[in-house]
Design a protein around this motif. Structure first.
Motif, PDB file in Angstrom:
ATOM      1  N   UNK A 109       0.523  -0.971  -0.280  1.00 57.41           N
ATOM      2  CA  UNK A 109      -0.064  -0.139   0.093  1.00 57.41           C
ATOM      3  C   UNK A 109       0.874   1.134  -0.109  1.00 57.41           C
ATOM      4  N   UNK A 110       2.044   1.422   0.645  1.00 62.30           N
ATOM      5  CA  UNK A 110       2.808   2.551   0.894  1.00 62.30           C
ATOM      6  C   UNK A 110       3.594   2.388  -0.104  1.00 62.30           C
ATOM      7  N   UNK A 111       3.770   1.826  -1.333  1.00 56.57           N
ATOM      8  CA  UNK A 111       4.565   1.619  -2.457  1.00 56.57           C
ATOM      9  C   UNK A 111       3.062   2.378  -4.014  1.00 56.57           C
ATOM     10  N   UNK A 112       2.121   2.147  -3.539  1.00 55.09           N
ATOM     11  CA  UNK A 112       1.423   2.297  -4.469  1.00 55.09           C
ATOM     12  C   UNK A 112       1.279   3.547  -3.993  1.00 55.09           C
ATOM     13  N   UNK A 113       0.842   4.128  -2.700  1.00 53.37           N
ATOM     14  CA  UNK A 113       0.619   5.684  -2.882  1.00 53.37           C
ATOM     15  C   UNK A 113       1.989   6.376  -3.040  1.00 53.37           C
ATOM     16  N   UNK A 114       3.027   5.771  -2.834  1.00 60.57           N
ATOM     17  CA  UNK A 114       3.456   6.478  -3.218  1.00 60.57           C
ATOM     18  C   UNK A 114       4.545   6.646  -4.215  1.00 60.57           C
ATOM     19  N   UNK A 115       4.628   5.646  -4.652  1.00 56.17           N
ATOM     20  CA  UNK A 115       5.443   5.676  -5.995  1.00 56.17           C
ATOM     21  C   UNK A 115       4.626   5.853  -7.416  1.00 56.17           C
ATOM     22  N   UNK A 116       3.329   5.180  -7.472  1.00 56.95           N
ATOM     23  CA  UNK A 116       2.232   5.661  -8.230  1.00 56.95           C
ATOM     24  C   UNK A 116       0.923   5.775  -8.539  1.00 56.95           C
ATOM     25  N   UNK A 117       0.467   6.540  -7.323  1.00 58.68           N
ATOM     26  CA  UNK A 117      -0.176   7.316  -7.102  1.00 58.68           C
ATOM     27  C   UNK A 117      -0.330   8.878  -8.144  1.00 58.68           C
ATOM     28  N   UNK A 118      -1.549   9.574  -8.021  1.00 60.05           N
ATOM     29  CA  UNK A 118      -1.145  10.554  -9.171  1.00 60.05           C
ATOM     30  C   UNK A 118      -0.623  11.885  -7.950  1.00 60.05           C
ATOM     31  N   UNK A 119      -0.964  11.454  -6.521  1.00 61.67           N
ATOM     32  CA  UNK A 119      -0.036  12.921  -6.284  1.00 61.67           C
ATOM     33  C   UNK A 119       0.972  12.570  -6.017  1.00 61.67           C
TER      34      UNK A 119
ATOM     35  N   UNK B 188       6.331   7.918 -10.803  1.00 59.19           N
ATOM     36  CA  UNK B 188       6.356   8.359 -13.139  1.00 59.19           C
ATOM     37  C   UNK B 188       7.437  10.047 -12.811  1.00 59.19           C
ATOM     38  N   UNK B 189       7.402  10.381 -11.685  1.00 61.79           N
ATOM     39  CA  UNK B 189       8.271  11.634 -11.449  1.00 61.79           C
ATOM     40  C   UNK B 189      10.013  11.247 -11.790  1.00 61.79           C
ATOM     41  N   UNK B 190      10.793  10.428 -12.013  1.00 56.96           N
ATOM     42  CA  UNK B 190      11.806  10.728 -11.820  1.00 56.96           C
ATOM     43  C   UNK B 190      11.852   9.594 -13.397  1.00 56.96           C
ATOM     44  N   UNK B 191      10.707   8.677 -13.888  1.00 57.19           N
ATOM     45  CA  UNK B 191      11.139   9.027 -15.524  1.00 57.19           C
ATOM     46  C   UNK B 191      10.815  11.061 -15.733  1.00 57.19           C
ATOM     47  N   UNK B 192      10.583  11.341 -15.705  1.00 55.91           N
ATOM     48  CA  UNK B 192       9.592  12.497 -16.222  1.00 55.91           C
ATOM     49  C   UNK B 192      10.768  12.971 -16.067  1.00 55.91           C
ATOM     50  N   UNK B 193      11.124  13.487 -15.207  1.00 54.28           N
ATOM     51  CA  UNK B 193      12.661  14.854 -14.539  1.00 54.28           C
ATOM     52  C   UNK B 193      13.730  14.010 -15.211  1.00 54.28           C
ATOM     53  N   UNK B 194      13.721  12.635 -16.017  1.00 50.02           N
ATOM     54  CA  UNK B 194      15.544  12.409 -16.797  1.00 50.02           C
ATOM     55  C   UNK B 194      14.931  11.741 -18.273  1.00 50.02           C
ATOM     56  N   UNK B 195      13.962  11.988 -18.121  1.00 46.21           N
ATOM     57  CA  UNK B 195      13.649  11.274 -19.619  1.00 46.21           C
ATOM     58  C   UNK B 195      13.318  10.646 -19.756  1.00 46.21           C
ATOM     59  N   UNK B 196      13.486   9.286 -19.128  1.00 45.31           N
ATOM     60  CA  UNK B 196      13.519   7.659 -18.935  1.00 45.31           C
ATOM     61  C   UNK B 196      12.508   7.129 -19.795  1.00 45.31           C
ATOM     62  N   UNK B 197      12.922   5.915 -20.867  1.00 46.71           N
ATOM     63  CA  UNK B 197      11.762   5.015 -21.653  1.00 46.71           C
ATOM     64  C   UNK B 197      10.849   4.375 -20.768  1.00 46.71           C
ATOM     65  N   UNK B 198       9.963   4.705 -21.291  1.00 46.09           N
ATOM     66  CA  UNK B 198       8.750   3.517 -20.687  1.00 46.09           C
ATOM     67  C   UNK B 198       9.277   2.509 -20.001  1.00 46.09           C
ATOM     68  N   UNK B 199       8.277   2.080 -18.895  1.00 46.08           N
ATOM     69  CA  UNK B 199       8.731   1.399 -18.238  1.00 46.08           C
ATOM     70  C   UNK B 199       7.979   0.745 -17.183  1.00 46.08           C
ATOM     71  N   UNK B 200       7.682  -0.654 -17.589  1.00 40.28           N
ATOM     72  CA  UNK B 200       6.482  -1.576 -16.939  1.00 40.28           C
ATOM     73  C   UNK B 200       6.435  -1.365 -15.952  1.00 40.28           C
TER      74      UNK B 200
END
Length: 381
Positions: free
Chosen positions: A55-65, A70-82
């Motif tokens: 639950x912590x991982x879902x909220x901290x890593x994957x939630x919209x807020x 997702x922030x890390x991928x955007x900040x460093x222009x990383x390709x799609x990671x499933x």
């Protein structure tokens, strides 16, 4: 693919264990995909954790807020990671209930089996490279994950632990060094800029035992204890047990059945090894050998019993055993042993001596052979 670096594989998996600190995922991803030279950018991420950790991982890593993944991928222009909620694997106890924590010996065993099966599955496909992080979770989780990689890991797989510089270590607010100013509160209640953090990936060498495991263990589901026992048996001294009435063979930590025809041939050589008798010449081609037929049928009768069906073999060997019959049984026996034991089959294969004329034997010490027969037990001496 044997000489391909991990980053060159089509499917690249980051597998981590976490407890209540999902930051391990983004810290390790940053160290691998941004900081490392050459970079290892996973194509997918999998997380093993407890119910609360999930639950912590879902909220901290994957939630919209928050969504720090997702922030890390955007900040460093990383390709799609499933990586989504389906890639967060919750540990279960022996009854199939999600584990809130790992407290009892039964919980530990369930955790070990769960982690072992995940690693076995991820290392089964040849086009994958697996990077395992043991930085998070309870110490036992990291131990089981590292041990599982030793059991099943390949040349392209890696094991690591990520280290975070002070004062960012253990801070709930820190997830990775940002490329811009990002002020956070550290664990000791001070303020610090996340972009000043330094991460280092400590790669941990491991000894791969995969090539010593039986093929059946690599291809099927195996619990932690079964895999460890198989590795121990492979690394330890060879010991062979034949249970003739049950038609089973126990070798290299595995027990399996053999057809009576092949088991009888193995029993001939096992008995000679147990009695420390010399190697035997094979019957000549198209020249029936009565002595060979007698010793083979003796073991076959012990296997099938007085009411068993040995008429076909008795008819075929009525004049003796020739070289073709011997070679056919020996080839089938060798194939079965290799299939059941994999690379560990070596000590249990019938040797031909290497020279000519061939002289066959089972190269085991007398006290390494145990045979169970009708109404008696031949013990290890």
């Amino acid at each position: 693919m044997e000489n391909l670096p991990p980053a060159g594989y089509a499917r690249r998996i980051l597998l981590a264990v976490t407890g209540l600190s999902p930051q391990i995922v983004t810290e390790t991803l940053y160290a691998l995909a941004v900081d490392a030279k050459p970079a290892f950018v996973p194509t997918e991420i999998h997380l093993i954790t407890t119910a609360e950790g999930a639950e912590r991982a879902r909220l901290a890593l994957l939630s919209d807020k928050l969504g720090w993944f997702h922030r890390l991928r955007h900040d460093y222009a990383l390709p799609e990671i499933t990586f989504d909620a389906h890639h967060i694997h919750i540990l279960h106890d022996a009854a199939g209930q999600p584990l809130a924590d790992i407290r009892s010996p039964a919980d530990n065993l369930a955790c070990a089996d769960f982690i072992t099966e995940k690693v076995r599955t991820f290392t089964a496909a040849p086009d994958t490279a697996l990077h395992v992080s043991i930085a998070g979770g309870r110490k036992t989780m990291g131990f089981f994950l590292g041990y599982a990689l030793s059991l099943f890991g390949r040349a392209q797989d890696r094991l690591s632990h990520v280290l975070v510089s002070q004062p960012f270590e253990s801070s709930w607010s820190f997830f990775y060094p940002t490329p811009y100013e990002h002020i956070i509160e550290t664990a000791d209640k001070r303020l610090a800029d996340a972009r000043d953090a330094r991460l280092s990936l400590a790669e941990i060498p491991f000894v791969s035992l995969r090539h010593g495991l039986p093929t059946a263990l690599l291809d099927g589901s195996a619990g932690f204890e079964a895999a460890v026992d198989a590795a121990r048996a492979t690394l330890g001294p060879a010991r062979l047990e034949l249970d003739l009435p049950a038609r089973t063979v126990t070798a290299a930590g595995q027990t399996f059945r053999l057809p009576p025809a092949e088991l009888a041939l193995l029993a001939v050589f096992a008995r000679r090894a147990r009695e420390n008798e010399p190697a035997l010449s094979a019957p000549h081609k198209e020249v029936p050998d009565a002595a060979w037929a007698e010793r083979y049928l003796h073991e076959l009768h012990a296997i099938v019993g007085p009411m068993g069906d040995s008429a076909s073999a008795e008819h075929a060997l009525r004049d003796g055993m020739d070289g073709s019959y011997f070679s056919s049984r020996l080839s089938k026996l060798r194939r079965t042993l290799k299939r059941e034991l994999g690379p560990a089959a070596g000590p249990y294969l019938i040797e031909d001596g290497g020279g000519r004329p061939h002289r066959y034997r089972l190269a085991l010490a007398p006290d390494a052979v145990r045979m169970v027969g009708p109404g008696r037990l031949a013990s290890l001496r």
